[in-house]
Design a protein around this motif. Structure first.
Motif, short mmCIF file in Angstrom:
data_model
loop_
_atom_site.label_atom_id
_atom_site.label_comp_id
_atom_site.label_asym_id
_atom_site.label_seq_id
_atom_site.Cartn_x
_atom_site.Cartn_y
_atom_site.Cartn_z
N ARG A 89 1.06 -1.27 0.05
CA ARG A 89 0.10 -0.26 -0.06
C ARG A 89 0.77 1.27 0.18
O ARG A 89 0.65 2.25 -0.92
N SER A 90 1.62 1.10 0.78
CA SER A 90 2.74 2.58 0.99
C SER A 90 3.34 2.87 -0.34
O SER A 90 3.50 4.02 -0.87
N LEU A 91 3.84 1.54 -1.06
CA LEU A 91 4.56 1.79 -2.44
C LEU A 91 3.66 2.35 -3.51
O LEU A 91 3.94 3.14 -4.20
N THR A 92 2.37 1.75 -3.56
CA THR A 92 1.59 2.20 -4.60
C THR A 92 1.04 3.62 -4.41
O THR A 92 0.90 4.17 -5.34
N HIS A 93 0.81 3.99 -3.17
CA HIS A 93 0.39 5.21 -2.88
C HIS A 93 1.37 6.43 -3.14
O HIS A 93 1.55 7.57 -3.42
N ARG A 94 2.77 5.97 -2.72
CA ARG A 94 4.05 6.63 -3.08
C ARG A 94 3.96 6.85 -4.56
O ARG A 94 4.55 7.93 -5.10
N PHE A 95 3.89 5.85 -5.63
CA PHE A 95 3.95 5.90 -7.18
C PHE A 95 2.80 6.94 -7.44
O PHE A 95 3.00 7.78 -8.38
N VAL A 96 1.73 6.72 -7.00
CA VAL A 96 0.60 7.49 -7.55
C VAL A 96 0.66 9.00 -7.06
O VAL A 96 0.29 9.88 -7.99
N THR A 97 1.03 9.22 -5.80
CA THR A 97 1.29 10.65 -5.32
C THR A 97 2.41 11.19 -6.30
O THR A 97 2.27 12.48 -6.65
N ASP A 98 3.49 10.76 -6.67
CA ASP A 98 4.40 11.01 -7.41
C ASP A 98 4.09 11.43 -9.04
O ASP A 98 4.60 12.11 -9.48
N TRP A 99 3.18 10.29 -9.29
CA TRP A 99 2.83 10.40 -10.77
C TRP A 99 1.74 11.53 -10.73
O TRP A 99 2.00 12.63 -11.95
N LYS A 100 1.18 11.76 -10.02
CA LYS A 100 0.01 13.07 -9.94
C LYS A 100 0.87 14.29 -9.81
O LYS A 100 0.53 15.29 -10.62
N ASN A 101 2.03 14.29 -9.10
CA ASN A 101 2.77 15.62 -9.18
C ASN A 101 3.60 15.97 -10.39
O ASN A 101 3.51 16.96 -10.82
N ALA A 102 3.54 14.79 -11.04
CA ALA A 102 4.33 14.95 -12.28
C ALA A 102 3.37 15.18 -13.68
O ALA A 102 3.90 15.60 -14.69
N HIS A 103 2.16 14.42 -13.22
CA HIS A 103 1.20 14.62 -14.38
C HIS A 103 -0.17 15.20 -13.76
O HIS A 103 -1.15 14.43 -13.63
N PRO A 104 -0.34 16.55 -13.24
CA PRO A 104 -1.41 16.69 -12.50
C PRO A 104 -2.83 16.75 -13.45
O PRO A 104 -3.88 16.82 -12.62
N GLN A 105 -2.64 16.64 -14.56
CA GLN A 105 -3.83 16.60 -15.61
C GLN A 105 -4.55 15.22 -15.38
O GLN A 105 -5.55 14.90 -15.85
N ASP A 106 -3.91 14.00 -14.99
CA ASP A 106 -4.30 12.82 -14.90
C ASP A 106 -5.27 12.51 -13.81
O ASP A 106 -5.29 13.23 -12.76
N THR A 107 -6.06 11.44 -13.97
CA THR A 107 -7.19 11.18 -12.95
C THR A 107 -7.02 9.99 -12.41
O THR A 107 -6.22 9.12 -13.26
N VAL A 108 -7.44 9.66 -11.22
CA VAL A 108 -7.29 8.58 -10.48
C VAL A 108 -8.46 7.92 -10.01
O VAL A 108 -9.32 8.58 -9.38
N THR A 109 -8.80 6.48 -10.27
CA THR A 109 -9.82 5.90 -9.36
C THR A 109 -9.33 5.11 -8.53
O THR A 109 -8.57 4.10 -9.02
N TYR A 110 -9.63 4.93 -7.42
CA TYR A 110 -9.10 4.18 -6.24
C TYR A 110 -10.13 3.00 -5.84
O TYR A 110 -11.18 3.26 -5.44
#
Length: 206
Positions: free
Chosen positions: A19-40
C-alpha cells in the motif's frame, strides 16, 4: 491526459508495504502529471464477491434474458469491468500470500475476466479484448524469489499475473518487487530502497 485505476489488495492498513509503495507511486505520478485522473479501489478492506452459480448463469447468457436475480448477481462484475475498461493505466498493489496473489485479488480477477467483455474465444483460441493499456504491479513478499535463485520456483505470483492479464490483452506489464520483508531490518531496508528507486524510474519512464 490519462486515467489511472489504482487498486490495493492488502488487508493491512498503515503497516502494508505494498500500500505505501503504490500510494508513493500515485502521489509522485500525480505531481508529475497533474492533469491525469485516478480511480481508487481498496480490495483489501472492501473485497469483491466470489463467483457463485447465479454469477455464472448471468455471465454466460444474454443480458436481455436476465431475471432480477441474475442482474443483481452480475452487477458488481459489470461495474468492475466498466471501471477496468475506462482506465488507460493500472497501478496494482499485490502482496504475495503463499507464493501467489491474495484471495482478495483473485476474487477481483474472477470478476473482471469475462467472456465477451474482456476476452473472446474463437477458432484461433483466446483473444484479449483489452488493448493499449499499461499495468504496473507492486508486490511485497517475506522472502525473495528472483529468477535464477533456488527459491524462484516458488513464485507463482508473477507468472499467474502475466498469464491472466495477457489473456485479456494486457501485456505491457511492469513489476516492482519489495521482497525480503521478513528477513531482518537490513534486508527490508535495502529492498524498500530498491523499490523506491524503481518507483522513481517508473514515474519518469512509464
Amino acid at each position: 491526459m490519462a486515467h489511472i485505476l489504482h487498486i490495493d489488495s492488502s488487508p493491512r492498513g498503515e503497516r502494508s508495504h505494498s500500500r505505501s509503495l503504490t500510494h508513493r507511486f500515485v502521489t509522485d505520478w500525480k505531481n508529475a502529471h497533474p492533469q491525469d485522473t485516478v480511480t481508487y479501489r481498496d480490495l483489501g478492506h472492501h473485497p469483491a464477491p466470489h463467483v457463485d452459480e447465479p454469477w455464472i448463469a448471468a455471465a454466460y447468457s444474454e443480458p436481455k434474458t436476465h431475471s432480477p436475480e441474475l442482474q443483481k448477481a452480475i452487477s458488481t462484475s459489470d461495474t468492475l469491468v466498466d471501471e477496468l475498461l475506462a482506465a488507460d493505466r493500472y497501478v496494482f498493489g499485490v502482496p504475495m500470500y503463499n507464493f501467489n496473489v491474495p484471495s482478495t485479488f483473485k476474487a477481483y480477477i474472477d470478476q473482471i475476466v469475462r467472456v465477451n467483455r474482456t476476452f473472446a474465444v474463437n477458432e484461433q483460441g483466446y483473444q484479449g479484448l483489452v488493448h493499449g493499456k499499461k499495468l504496473l504491479v507492486i508486490t511485497s513478499s517475506g522472502g525473495s524469489y528472483k529468477s535464477g535463485t533456488p527459491t524462484a520456483g516458488y513464485d507463482f505470483q508473477v507468472p499467474f499475473l502475466k498469464a491472466i492479464f495477457g489473456l485479456i490483452g494486457i501485456t505491457d506489464i511492469t513489476f516492482i518487487h519489495a521482497d525480503n520483508m521478513d528477513r531482518g531490518d537490513e534486508g527490508r531496508k535495502e529492498s524498500l530502497t530498491d523499490a523506491s528507486n524503481a518507483i522513481s524510474q517508473a514515474v519518469a519512464n512509464w
